[in-house]
Design an enzyme around this catalytic site. Sequence first.
Site, PDB file in Angstrom:
ATOM      1  N   SER A  84      -8.291  -1.843   0.944  1.00  0.00           N
ATOM      2  CA  SER A  84      -9.013  -0.572   0.779  1.00  0.00           C
ATOM      3  C   SER A  84      -9.950  -0.303   1.955  1.00  0.00           C
ATOM      4  CB  SER A  84      -9.834  -0.609  -0.506  1.00  0.00           C
ATOM      5  OG  SER A  84      -9.042  -1.005  -1.579  1.00  0.00           O
ATOM      6  N   LYS A 128     -28.607  -6.077  -1.877  1.00  0.00           N
ATOM      7  CA  LYS A 128     -27.311  -5.652  -2.431  1.00  0.00           C
ATOM      8  C   LYS A 128     -26.711  -6.791  -3.270  1.00  0.00           C
ATOM      9  CE  LYS A 128     -23.108  -3.192  -1.274  1.00  0.00           C
ATOM     10  NZ  LYS A 128     -22.153  -2.768  -0.270  1.00  0.00           N
TER      11      LYS A 128
HETATM   12  P1  NAP Z   1      -8.928  -5.459  -0.748  1.00  0.00           P
HETATM   13  O1  NAP Z   1      -8.514  -4.054  -1.023  1.00  0.00           O
HETATM   14  O2  NAP Z   1      -8.491  -6.545  -1.670  1.00  0.00           O
HETATM   15  O3  NAP Z   1      -8.450  -5.792   0.743  1.00  0.00           O
HETATM   16  C1  NAP Z   1      -8.512  -7.072   1.283  1.00  0.00           C
HETATM   17  C2  NAP Z   1      -7.324  -7.225   2.189  1.00  0.00           C
HETATM   18  O4  NAP Z   1      -7.431  -8.454   2.898  1.00  0.00           O
HETATM   19  C3  NAP Z   1      -5.979  -7.247   1.445  1.00  0.00           C
HETATM   20  O5  NAP Z   1      -5.086  -6.352   2.072  1.00  0.00           O
HETATM   21  C4  NAP Z   1      -5.519  -8.692   1.638  1.00  0.00           C
HETATM   22  O6  NAP Z   1      -4.122  -8.833   1.699  1.00  0.00           O
HETATM   23  C5  NAP Z   1      -6.116  -8.986   2.995  1.00  0.00           C
HETATM   24  N1  NAP Z   1      -6.147 -10.410   3.293  1.00  0.00           N
HETATM   25  C6  NAP Z   1      -6.606 -11.426   2.511  1.00  0.00           C
HETATM   26  N2  NAP Z   1      -6.423 -12.596   3.149  1.00  0.00           N
HETATM   27  C7  NAP Z   1      -5.850 -12.311   4.347  1.00  0.00           C
HETATM   28  C8  NAP Z   1      -5.405 -13.111   5.430  1.00  0.00           C
HETATM   29  N3  NAP Z   1      -5.542 -14.439   5.395  1.00  0.00           N
HETATM   30  N4  NAP Z   1      -4.886 -12.500   6.502  1.00  0.00           N
HETATM   31  C9  NAP Z   1      -4.733 -11.157   6.545  1.00  0.00           C
HETATM   32  N5  NAP Z   1      -5.128 -10.339   5.523  1.00  0.00           N
HETATM   33  C10 NAP Z   1      -5.676 -10.914   4.438  1.00  0.00           C
HETATM   34  O7  NAP Z   1     -10.512  -5.572  -0.659  1.00  0.00           O
HETATM   35  P2  NAP Z   1     -11.547  -4.391  -0.299  1.00  0.00           P
HETATM   36  O8  NAP Z   1     -11.842  -3.616  -1.534  1.00  0.00           O
HETATM   37  O9  NAP Z   1     -11.090  -3.683   0.914  1.00  0.00           O
HETATM   38  O10 NAP Z   1     -12.868  -5.234   0.003  1.00  0.00           O
HETATM   39  C11 NAP Z   1     -13.066  -5.918   1.237  1.00  0.00           C
HETATM   40  C12 NAP Z   1     -14.539  -6.320   1.309  1.00  0.00           C
HETATM   41  O11 NAP Z   1     -15.327  -5.134   1.400  1.00  0.00           O
HETATM   42  C13 NAP Z   1     -15.022  -7.069   0.065  1.00  0.00           C
HETATM   43  O12 NAP Z   1     -15.924  -8.073   0.414  1.00  0.00           O
HETATM   44  C14 NAP Z   1     -15.742  -5.997  -0.747  1.00  0.00           C
HETATM   45  O13 NAP Z   1     -16.762  -6.519  -1.567  1.00  0.00           O
HETATM   46  C15 NAP Z   1     -16.319  -5.136   0.380  1.00  0.00           C
HETATM   47  N6  NAP Z   1     -16.566  -3.732  -0.036  1.00  0.00           N
HETATM   48  C16 NAP Z   1     -15.575  -3.031  -0.665  1.00  0.00           C
HETATM   49  C17 NAP Z   1     -15.824  -1.702  -1.017  1.00  0.00           C
HETATM   50  C18 NAP Z   1     -14.752  -0.857  -1.671  1.00  0.00           C
HETATM   51  O14 NAP Z   1     -15.054   0.253  -2.121  1.00  0.00           O
HETATM   52  N7  NAP Z   1     -13.506  -1.284  -1.731  1.00  0.00           N
HETATM   53  C19 NAP Z   1     -17.076  -1.120  -0.737  1.00  0.00           C
HETATM   54  C20 NAP Z   1     -18.052  -1.887  -0.085  1.00  0.00           C
HETATM   55  C21 NAP Z   1     -17.791  -3.205   0.270  1.00  0.00           C
HETATM   56  P3  NAP Z   1      -3.311  -9.189   0.352  1.00  0.00           P
HETATM   57  O15 NAP Z   1      -3.320  -7.940  -0.468  1.00  0.00           O
HETATM   58  O16 NAP Z   1      -1.984  -9.576   0.909  1.00  0.00           O
HETATM   59  O17 NAP Z   1      -4.041 -10.308  -0.300  1.00  0.00           O
END
Ligand code: NAP
Length: 339
Positions: free
Chosen positions: A30, A220
Site C-alpha cells: 500500500s 505515534k
Molecule cells: P503492506 O501493504 O503489507 O506492504 C508491505 C509490502 O512489503 C508488501 O508488498 C510485501 O510483499 C513487501 N515485502 C515484505 N517483505 C519483503 C521483502 N523481503 N522484499 C521485498 N518486499 C517485501 O504494508 P503497508 O500498509 O504498505 O505498510 C508499510 C509500513 O507503513 C508499515 O510499517 C505500516 O505501519 C506503515 N504505514 C502504513 C500506512 C497505511 O495506510 N497503509 C500508513 C502509515 C504508515 P508481500 O505482499 O509479498 O509480503
Amino acid sequence: MTPQPALKDHPTKPATAQNAEPWFVLGAGSMGCLWSVAMTQHLESVLAQPVTLLLRDDNAVNFYPGKVTVEHSSGTTDRSVELTLPAMSVNDTSHGAFKIKRLLVACKAQDADAALASVAAMLDEQAIIVLLQNGLKFQQQLSLARPPGTVFCLSTSFGAWQREPFHVVAAGGGESWLGHLREESSPILQRSQLQLLSELPDVAMNIRIDDDMQRRLWEKLAVNCAINGLTVIYNCRNGELLTRPAAREHCQRLCTEISTLMHGIALAPDMPELWQRVQQVAQATALNVSSTLQDVRRGKHTEIEHLNGYLIELADRHRLLCPLNQQVVAAVLESGRPL
Ligand code: NAP
C-alpha cells in the site's frame, strides 16, 4: 548490526531536486505504491527513471503488471493515476557494479530487517535510507548501525489500502514528517535532510522536517499501542473503543499503563495526556479499521510485536510491570493463530 564509522564531510552541493539520485522502493504494498507514484511525479522532470520497485523475488517480478495505479478520492471527485514503473527482484545479480544510493523501505516493521539484508549487496555504503514503518525499534537499530546522515524516518498520516496487487486506494491525507533519530545533529545531517526533502514529494505528501523525530515516533507508537490491539480484542472500529463501555474503560486503563511505562523508560518522552490524545485520535478516525485488525482479518502477520511488544521489551529492561500490554500482545497473537 555493527555500528559504522562516521561519514566524511563532503563539499556542499545546494539542496535541490536537480541533484537527485534515482530512488528504489523496497516493498511495493500500500505505502510503497502510494509513495512510488508521488515520488515519480515529483522527480520525472529531473530524472529519466526516478523510481524502481524492488520486489521480493523473480516470481513477484513476473507477476508485476508493469504499472502502479493509485486511486484518489476527495469529496465528490475521484481520480486515478496510473504510471509505468520499472521493477526488479532483490535477487537480481545482473546489476554488476551498480549501487543503490536512495532507498525507501516500505515493508511492514517485522519484514524490514530481512528485506534490507536482501539488498545489502546493492546498497552504496553511503546510501540514504528512508524508513516508513510504524513503531520505533527498527528505526532505532538501523540509525545506530549506519553512518550518521544516512538513515531518516518518515511519519505520515497519509494512508492507503490495496484494492489488488500494485493498485492502491489513497485513504485520507494530512501531513508527513521527516527526521532522524541521531541525538546529535550536525551540518552533514542537516544538509542530507534538506537534500532529501528536495527529492521527496514535499508538496503532494505535505512533508515537513521534524527536529525531534524521536518524540514524534514515540507519540505515534503510544497512540497505536493504546488503540490497535484493543480493536482486535473488541473486533471493532477505532471509534467503538470510546462508545462501548467495557472497551472504553479498558482503553483508559491501558493508556494509564503506557503513560507510566513511558515515564519510567529512559529516552521516552513523558505523555501523561495520552488518554486525551487517544480519545481525539479514536474520534477523528472513528470509522477506520486499524491496520492491526485489518491484518488479523486477512490472516496476515501483524506489527503488534513492534508496537506493544516493543513496549514490553523496554519495560523488561527497566524492570517495569506491564500486564495490560502483555495481555494485548497475547490476545492479538492468539487471534492470528489458525483455528
Ligand atoms: P503492506 O501493504 O503489507 O506492504 C508491505 C509490502 O512489503 C508488501 O508488498 C510485501 O510483499 C513487501 N515485502 C515484505 N517483505 C519483503 C521483502 N523481503 N522484499 C521485498 N518486499 C517485501 O504494508 P503497508 O500498509 O504498505 O505498510 C508499510 C509500513 O507503513 C508499515 O510499517 C505500516 O505501519 C506503515 N504505514 C502504513 C500506512 C497505511 O495506510 N497503509 C500508513 C502509515 C504508515 P508481500 O505482499 O509479498 O509480503
